[in-house]
Design an enzyme around this catalytic site. Sequence first.
Site, PDB file in Angstrom:
ATOM      1  N   CYS B 162       0.816  -1.226   0.000  1.00 25.71           N
ATOM      2  CA  CYS B 162       0.000   0.000   0.000  1.00 25.71           C
ATOM      3  C   CYS B 162       0.845   1.270   0.000  1.00 25.71           C
ATOM      4  O   CYS B 162       0.298   2.371  -0.064  1.00 25.71           O
ATOM      5  CB  CYS B 162      -0.938  -0.007   1.200  1.00 25.71           C
ATOM      6  SG  CYS B 162      -2.035  -1.428   1.183  1.00 25.71           S
ATOM      7  N   HIS B 301      -1.718   7.741   7.066  1.00 24.78           N
ATOM      8  CA  HIS B 301      -2.102   6.574   6.266  1.00 24.78           C
ATOM      9  C   HIS B 301      -3.455   6.049   6.729  1.00 24.78           C
ATOM     10  O   HIS B 301      -4.224   5.546   5.905  1.00 24.78           O
ATOM     11  CB  HIS B 301      -1.037   5.474   6.419  1.00 24.78           C
ATOM     12  CG  HIS B 301      -1.390   4.196   5.740  1.00 24.78           C
ATOM     13  ND1 HIS B 301      -1.215   4.013   4.389  1.00 24.78           N
ATOM     14  CD2 HIS B 301      -1.940   3.043   6.200  1.00 24.78           C
ATOM     15  CE1 HIS B 301      -1.621   2.798   4.055  1.00 24.78           C
ATOM     16  NE2 HIS B 301      -2.073   2.195   5.140  1.00 24.78           N
ATOM     17  N   GLU B 312      -0.317   3.894  14.139  1.00 26.89           N
ATOM     18  CA  GLU B 312       0.125   5.111  13.465  1.00 26.89           C
ATOM     19  C   GLU B 312       0.035   6.319  14.402  1.00 26.89           C
ATOM     20  O   GLU B 312       0.936   7.178  14.407  1.00 26.89           O
ATOM     21  CB  GLU B 312      -0.693   5.386  12.202  1.00 26.89           C
ATOM     22  CG  GLU B 312      -0.178   6.635  11.479  1.00 26.89           C
ATOM     23  CD  GLU B 312      -0.826   6.888  10.146  1.00 26.89           C
ATOM     24  OE1 GLU B 312      -1.818   6.217   9.815  1.00 26.89           O
ATOM     25  OE2 GLU B 312      -0.327   7.776   9.406  1.00 26.89           O
ATOM     26  N   LYS B 333      -8.741   8.843   3.588  1.00 28.42           N
ATOM     27  CA  LYS B 333      -9.349   7.573   3.166  1.00 28.42           C
ATOM     28  C   LYS B 333     -10.827   7.482   3.555  1.00 28.42           C
ATOM     29  O   LYS B 333     -11.550   6.638   3.030  1.00 28.42           O
ATOM     30  CB  LYS B 333      -8.570   6.396   3.764  1.00 28.42           C
ATOM     31  CG  LYS B 333      -7.181   6.219   3.133  1.00 28.42           C
ATOM     32  CD  LYS B 333      -6.477   4.987   3.661  1.00 28.42           C
ATOM     33  CE  LYS B 333      -5.143   4.740   2.978  1.00 28.42           C
ATOM     34  NZ  LYS B 333      -4.084   5.668   3.406  1.00 28.42           N
ATOM     35  N   HIS B 338      -9.463   3.317   0.350  1.00 29.12           N
ATOM     36  CA  HIS B 338      -8.028   3.012   0.362  1.00 29.12           C
ATOM     37  C   HIS B 338      -7.608   2.623  -1.070  1.00 29.12           C
ATOM     38  O   HIS B 338      -8.014   1.572  -1.568  1.00 29.12           O
ATOM     39  CB  HIS B 338      -7.770   1.867   1.342  1.00 29.12           C
ATOM     40  CG  HIS B 338      -6.321   1.561   1.575  1.00 29.12           C
ATOM     41  ND1 HIS B 338      -5.297   2.115   0.824  1.00 29.12           N
ATOM     42  CD2 HIS B 338      -5.723   0.749   2.493  1.00 29.12           C
ATOM     43  CE1 HIS B 338      -4.141   1.650   1.261  1.00 29.12           C
ATOM     44  NE2 HIS B 338      -4.367   0.841   2.273  1.00 29.12           N
ATOM     45  N   PHE B 397       1.399  -3.730   3.667  1.00 28.05           N
ATOM     46  CA  PHE B 397       1.549  -5.134   4.045  1.00 28.05           C
ATOM     47  C   PHE B 397       3.027  -5.491   4.118  1.00 28.05           C
ATOM     48  O   PHE B 397       3.825  -5.043   3.291  1.00 28.05           O
ATOM     49  CB  PHE B 397       0.949  -6.023   2.964  1.00 28.05           C
ATOM     50  CG  PHE B 397      -0.494  -6.391   3.156  1.00 28.05           C
ATOM     51  CD1 PHE B 397      -1.071  -6.514   4.403  1.00 28.05           C
ATOM     52  CD2 PHE B 397      -1.284  -6.655   2.044  1.00 28.05           C
ATOM     53  CE1 PHE B 397      -2.395  -6.885   4.546  1.00 28.05           C
ATOM     54  CE2 PHE B 397      -2.609  -7.021   2.172  1.00 28.05           C
ATOM     55  CZ  PHE B 397      -3.164  -7.139   3.422  1.00 28.05           C
TER      56      PHE B 397
END
Lengths: 266, 410
Positions: B162, B301, B312, B333, B338, B397
């Site tokens: 991502c 993110h 985060e 997002k 996403h 990931f």
Amino acid sequence: MQVHRSDIPVALCGQAMIAVRRHAIDALRHAPAPAGTADLPARFLRHADEQTVVGIHAVLAAVAEAGLPSTALATCAVLAAPRLAGRPAAARTLSGWAAQGHATVSPHIVPQCSLHAMASAISVALGCHGPHLGVGGGPEAVAEALEVLPWLVRQGGGCRVLMVATGWDDEPALAANGGSAADPVCRAVAVVAEPAAAAGLRCTRVAAPPARPRRGAEELTRFASLAAAVVAGSPVGRALPSWSFVARRGALLRVDVVAADRREAA
Amino acid sequence: MARPLPASNRPPSDRPASDPVVISGVGVRSPLGDSYEAVADALLAGHSAIREIDLGAGMAGLRTLAAALVDSAPPGSVGRLERINLQALTAALADAGVDARGAGPRLGLVLGQGAEHLKEWEADHRAAGANVFTGSGPEPLVERLASAAGIAGPAVAVGAACASSGFAIALARSWLETGLVDVCIAGGCEVISPTAMAAFHNLRALSRWGGEAAAASRPFDRRRDGFVMGEGGAFLVLEAASRARRRGARIRASLVGVGMTSDAAHMVTPCSDPRQAARAITAALADAAVPPDAVDYVNAHAAGTPVGDVAEAGAIALALGPAAATVPVSSTKGLSGHLVSGAAAFEAVACLVALERQAVPATANLDEPDERCPLDHVRGSARARAVDVVASNSFGFGGANLCLVLRRAS
């Protein structure tokens, strides 16, 4: 005609090539790491693509040859260049969907079969906290990786990079279940690259007649030859040969080794 | 035995601070709009693009929420991935006023890529093709894009899940700093496919929100339960400031800092330990020579996953220290979904919007901030304020962490 040139300030302190027939890859999923390197977490490679399994063992072998202690791995970056990785799992998934619907889709297909997957697996398994990424994914993966390597080597004021390129010697024809009647060879070439004071490799993109992609075996064996020659070093005053990798759109990436006695001039 | 390496946490820059790498062109293909202006308006107005979408009969039993592109072909069809990427790429070149065919080999391309091979095999398979079984098929996507756009210089695809398109931007900067190219276009666009949707669903990574679709993506909110897929992304044209000025290009911002680390924790599950993500933010700020309290906005993110958002928030707090209490943070997002491999580039565009419009977009659906995410959340509506320096986080990931720092064009 020279299109552009870049000097890669790297030294290679370890390299390894592993070639494994497909029937033997499952055993490799559970094989112990070479002595002196970190053990892989149990069942860590259970869902990994075949190229990841072979690639990670090539990296472990290169690390062992370089004599890197496991404590040195924490700061390493990882660069992995697979070639059509994930195809067996994709074949199984798409066939399974057609027969039984979306519930059969493995949750591991994206995290284990995308371009980043091999690099991530190496980073996780070896505890590498430097950046990691996949590159290429297709027949030109080695050339693409060589154009990314200098960037990672420069990170953090100088970063050791575990680089691996993988692929099947010949792309196997697959059945619906991802299996193959043939028993092809999966090959991986790994190097441990580290910063050098001056250019160690000189990459020159040169115009060339349009070329078909080389077989995986040919491109990876060529890379292994380059890596072995660089690690061994060349006698002073004697030039090593050049290697070329297909870069498409009418270009080849020619790689010359800038030997120690030529670095000052470089 | 290998020798020890230097301990510096800051990459050497070959380009003087007076001549930074700048962004001189933007091309967007997104569910919030297909132009920079449309995206800016939608982000600041808080328009959500998340709907229920139709992915065909094969998805029976799943509620398929997503922020899909308006396109001539449905998700999963052959050619869609290439066309959408090419649309954003050529829009960026046009915005920058760069003639790719006239630029020669000094123009490069870096494509951020995720599961594109899988998606192209899937589209081919659904059209009764056999590429996945034979291993044959078209040239790699990055080669097709370069050829179609007339890019003659180096072209590579990089994958960091991502965070892929952000790593592409970071690599492009390095190519410029080391003189490999004079201009580089970087970014990437994601497309939704039935297989990816099913895989993320079976992974239990997607939101299972039962209410209004537009409320499903809820970064930092107590009721978040997973992410919502989106598609699209962006490409940025990068070049040295001096070059951009010489040719009279519009400079949108400078890319002044990059930080990258890996969690080395798990292939799938977000890492709950924030230290490596914090180290990426710290490295990016150090690269930019920006102290934490000089950051005017953090584009998080935050995808709306239970573990990832908390981690985060911890990383931001760790990296910014006391300044974390006063630096505005939001995740876009909630509106765009996403965009997976295209997310980082799209969110870099959101940062350009903040720099240009002097306003921070709000996190949508942030009704009750999770107490484990104690940040200065921008919620409800966009916040007008002076914005000179922004940081954009992207995580992927396998534990890929990236932070980009942008500075307003002077």
